[in-house]
Design an enzyme around this catalytic site. Structure first.
Site, PDB file in Angstrom:
ATOM      1  N   GLU A  51       5.710 -36.481  -1.112  1.00  0.00           N
ATOM      2  CA  GLU A  51       5.272 -37.021   0.171  1.00  0.00           C
ATOM      3  C   GLU A  51       4.098 -37.966  -0.047  1.00  0.00           C
ATOM      4  O   GLU A  51       3.370 -37.854  -1.033  1.00  0.00           O
ATOM      5  CB  GLU A  51       4.846 -35.892   1.107  1.00  0.00           C
ATOM      6  CG  GLU A  51       6.005 -35.052   1.574  1.00  0.00           C
ATOM      7  CD  GLU A  51       5.589 -33.975   2.572  1.00  0.00           C
ATOM      8  OE1 GLU A  51       6.470 -33.445   3.246  1.00  0.00           O
ATOM      9  OE2 GLU A  51       4.390 -33.673   2.668  1.00  0.00           O
ATOM     10  N   CYS A  75      -1.534 -21.430   5.673  1.00  0.00           N
ATOM     11  CA  CYS A  75      -0.165 -21.281   6.193  1.00  0.00           C
ATOM     12  C   CYS A  75       0.409 -19.898   5.909  1.00  0.00           C
ATOM     13  O   CYS A  75       1.208 -19.383   6.689  1.00  0.00           O
ATOM     14  CB  CYS A  75       0.766 -22.314   5.559  1.00  0.00           C
ATOM     15  SG  CYS A  75       0.006 -23.833   5.006  1.00  0.00           S
ATOM     16  N   SER A 107       5.093 -37.036   4.771  1.00  0.00           N
ATOM     17  CA  SER A 107       4.685 -35.809   5.432  1.00  0.00           C
ATOM     18  C   SER A 107       5.070 -35.866   6.899  1.00  0.00           C
ATOM     19  O   SER A 107       5.134 -36.931   7.511  1.00  0.00           O
ATOM     20  CB  SER A 107       3.170 -35.655   5.306  1.00  0.00           C
ATOM     21  OG  SER A 107       2.677 -34.708   6.227  1.00  0.00           O
ATOM     22  N   ASP A 143       1.894 -28.165   0.860  1.00  0.00           N
ATOM     23  CA  ASP A 143       1.815 -29.623   0.789  1.00  0.00           C
ATOM     24  C   ASP A 143       0.407 -30.165   0.982  1.00  0.00           C
ATOM     25  O   ASP A 143       0.013 -31.134   0.341  1.00  0.00           O
ATOM     26  CB  ASP A 143       2.752 -30.244   1.831  1.00  0.00           C
ATOM     27  CG  ASP A 143       4.213 -30.067   1.455  1.00  0.00           C
ATOM     28  OD1 ASP A 143       4.488 -29.338   0.490  1.00  0.00           O
ATOM     29  OD2 ASP A 143       5.074 -30.641   2.126  1.00  0.00           O
ATOM     30  N   CYS A 165      -0.099 -26.104   9.627  1.00  0.00           N
ATOM     31  CA  CYS A 165      -0.682 -27.302  10.240  1.00  0.00           C
ATOM     32  C   CYS A 165      -0.251 -27.427  11.700  1.00  0.00           C
ATOM     33  O   CYS A 165       0.913 -27.241  12.041  1.00  0.00           O
ATOM     34  CB  CYS A 165      -0.279 -28.541   9.467  1.00  0.00           C
ATOM     35  SG  CYS A 165      -0.888 -28.545   7.769  1.00  0.00           S
ATOM     36  N   ASP A 177       5.771 -25.825   4.762  1.00  0.00           N
ATOM     37  CA  ASP A 177       6.845 -26.784   5.035  1.00  0.00           C
ATOM     38  C   ASP A 177       8.169 -26.463   4.345  1.00  0.00           C
ATOM     39  O   ASP A 177       9.229 -26.576   4.951  1.00  0.00           O
ATOM     40  CB  ASP A 177       6.410 -28.188   4.595  1.00  0.00           C
ATOM     41  CG  ASP A 177       5.257 -28.723   5.407  1.00  0.00           C
ATOM     42  OD1 ASP A 177       4.726 -27.983   6.246  1.00  0.00           O
ATOM     43  OD2 ASP A 177       4.870 -29.886   5.191  1.00  0.00           O
ATOM     44  N   LYS A 178       8.140 -26.101   3.078  1.00  0.00           N
ATOM     45  CA  LYS A 178       9.377 -25.887   2.330  1.00  0.00           C
ATOM     46  C   LYS A 178       9.840 -24.443   2.387  1.00  0.00           C
ATOM     47  O   LYS A 178      10.999 -24.144   2.086  1.00  0.00           O
ATOM     48  CB  LYS A 178       9.207 -26.313   0.865  1.00  0.00           C
ATOM     49  CG  LYS A 178       8.696 -27.724   0.686  1.00  0.00           C
ATOM     50  CD  LYS A 178       9.513 -28.733   1.458  1.00  0.00           C
ATOM     51  CE  LYS A 178       8.848 -30.085   1.498  1.00  0.00           C
ATOM     52  NZ  LYS A 178       7.547 -30.118   2.171  1.00  0.00           N
TER      53      LYS A 178
END
Length: 573
Positions: free
Chosen positions: A450, A55, A476, A87, A200, A129-130
């Site tokens: 998650e 990522c 997730s 994640d 992702c 994600d965060k």
């Protein structure tokens, strides 16, 4: 140049102007800057680059192009980095407790860097994600002219003639434990699923929040779409560097852009694309930075009235690259605008409104990645908010791609994700049950983990639509099936989820938006009187600290009083 951008009122004057700042300027000369560069506005270019996961791996290179755009427009870029917790690698073990915490650490670290060095504007590049909401939170909190840019999605993997993502690998673990595939199959799949740098590939949390960045107006149109390996990302990076200088010149700040209407636009995009339930956690947190009340219930109302029109994984067929190839998230936004749902008058980082940005966008024919809003995949959004005696503060469930929206069954309770995953792995559950995973909330976890390992294992075993799962933790963006998260109050605070016993009958209704346990108020009160708080193993360090200050999921799991409590904004120092 100083006069053009009005540096006399910019924060960087505190480190560059006047005889008393000679020591400060000496440091900039040491880094190779000249007088002209020191006299220009300082623009922080922050990335969450690291070698933790694909990522983030392309972000450092992309930042160099952003810096060129800033410099070309008369600014002095100052690159720095923050952390990420990825994640996919943190999933399924204690490391996942660090994930949500990292969102606020990212926002805090960016704030501290900008405050400490008096930067005048900000461009942020994120991939995980965060890190996306973390950077957007920092931009709104600091309220200096800012542009967000997504690092781009990963390319889809190719496995035995079909597109796959990392979620296929998680589900492959369940298939393996059920004896449906052998170790050779799993080995081949894991080597094929992630073929490049980038986040992702499905409409999981990263791509959901990337779409949000355009819908909320903090990112340039089209910048969220191109996959990470594509060199076309450089065009967006350079343009983002130029755009932040134009925002600085025109005195347009994030809170001019992130309004209540803009937040509603962002929520519509989550729903219309069948996006991650984490959107209902991050949008309230971004709103909180601006002092806007926009909690889970407000988000849920937008979800309920937004048609689901983008057929994206995990509930649908396509990945982010497919959406990019038919025109990107702007196509979804234009369909919502045409239907009178999307607020076209919202300002964006282009200096224009959403309607102006979308003026020439059309729904492409001959494709079914995004369908006409006149014939939606579902008349209501792919994500639904719930409330009831089991969740007085609310809960959230993704229904995109689900055929059954009502579930009733007996509870099977677990007090940690590890306990639940071990039972699932051994198939110690029955069809029709509601698996409860509790003490995994923001405070109780701590960190609100998650549950993709558990949900994917259930799908891999073929039980994804035969059981339901409820937690005060999170799911997730890659999760599918009847999985309800963010249940509040959480178990650690004595919420109703803490009072459940095996066999209690749970009723989930995603049509009515309810989540109830068939127990009387008197029985719940009796159990609450006998309930005792549980201690966690985290009695020091950052997870302990987080548990002391974090608020409920209903409000975004925030860790400070927010924009409403401000006495003075950083941007006005």
């Amino acid at each position: 140049m100083t006069k053009k951008y009005g540096k006399s009122i910019l924060p960087s004057r505190h480190v560059t102007d006047g005889p008393e700042r000679a020591p400060h300027r000496s440091y900039y000369y040491a880094m190779g800057l000249d007088k002209k560069q020191i006299a220009q506005p300082f623009v922080g270019v922050v990335t969450t680059w690291n070698e933790a996961a694909p990522c983030n791996i392309t972000l450092a290179r992309q930042a160099q192009v952003v810096k060129k755009g800033v410099a070309a427009a008369g600014g002095t870029p100052r690159e720095f980095t923050s952390i990420t917790v990825t994640d996919g690698i943190a999933m399924g073990h204690q490391g996942m407790k660090s994930s949500l915490v990292s969102r606020d650490v990212i926002a805090d670290s960016v704030e501290l860097t900008v405050r400490g060095h008096c930067y005048d504007a900000l461009v942020g590049l994120a991939g995980c994600d965060k890190s996306l909401p973390g950077l957007m939170m920092a931009m709104v909190r600091l309220n200096v002219p800012s542009v967000f840019i997504y690092g781009g999605s990963i390319l889809p993997g190719k496995f035995r003639g079909r597109d796959v993502t990392v979620v296929d690998v998680f589900e492959g673990v369940g298939q393996f434990s059920a004896g449906k595939v052998d170790e050779e199959y799993l080995d081949e799949l894991e080597q094929a699923a992630c073929p490049s740098g980038g986040s992702c590939g499905g409409q999981f949390t990263a791509n959901t929040m990337a779409c949000v960045s355009e819908a909320i107006g903090l990112a340039l149109p089209g910048s969220a779409g191109a996959p990470a390996p594509y060199e076309s990302r450089d065009m967006h990076g350079f343009a983002s560097g130029e755009a932040v200088m134009q925002l600085l010149k025109n005195k347009i700040r994030p809170r001019d852009i992130v309004t209540r209407k803009a937040l509603e636009n962002a929520a519509m995009i989550v729903a219309a694309t069948g996006g991650s339930t984490n959107g209902a956690l991050h949008l309230p947190a971004i709103a909180h930075e601006a002092g806007i009340d926009f909690d889970l219930h407000a988000v849920g109302k937008i979800f309920h009235r937004t048609p689901y029109i983008a057929d994206l994984k995990p509930g649908g067929k396509y990945v982010a690259k497919d959406l990019y190839e038919i025109g990107g998230v702007g196509v979804v936004m234009k369909e919502l605008l045409n239907a009178g749902l999307f607020h076209g008058d919202c300002l964006t980082v282009t200096g224009k409104t959403q309607a102006e940005n979308l003026k020439d966008v059309k729904l492409p024919q001959g494709q079914d990645v995004v369908v006409s809003i006149k014939k939606p995949l579902s008349p209501t959004g792919g994500v639904v908010a719930l409330k009831g005696n089991l969740a007085p503060e609310g809960a959230i469930v993704k229904v995109a791609g689900m055929k059954k929206l009502v579930f009733k069954g007996p509870a099977r309770c677990f007090d940690s994700e590890e306990e639940a995953f071990a039972a699932v792995e051994k198939r110690q559950y029955k069809d029709g049950e509601v698996i409860i995973i509790r003490y995994e909330g923001p405070r109780g976890g701590p960190g609100m983990r998650e549950m993709l390992s558990t949900t994917a294992a259930l799908y891999g075993q073929g039980a994804g639509d035969k059981v339901a799962l409820i937690t005060d933790g999170r799911f997730s963006g890659g999760t599918r099936g009847f999985c309800v998260g963010h249940v509040g109050p959480e178990a650690a605070l004595g919420g109703p989820i803490a009072l459940l016993r095996d066999g209690d009958i749970i009723l989930l209704d995603a049509v009515k938006g309810t989540l109830d346990v068939q127990l009387s108020d008197a029985e719940l009160a009796k159990r609450k009187a006998a309930w005792k708080p549980r201690e966690t193993d985290y009695a020091s360090g950052v997870l302990w600290k987080y548990a002391q200050i974090v608020g409920p999921a209903e409000k975004g799991a925030v860790t400070h009083p927010g924009g409403k409590a401000e006495k003075k904004q950083y941007a006005d120092i």
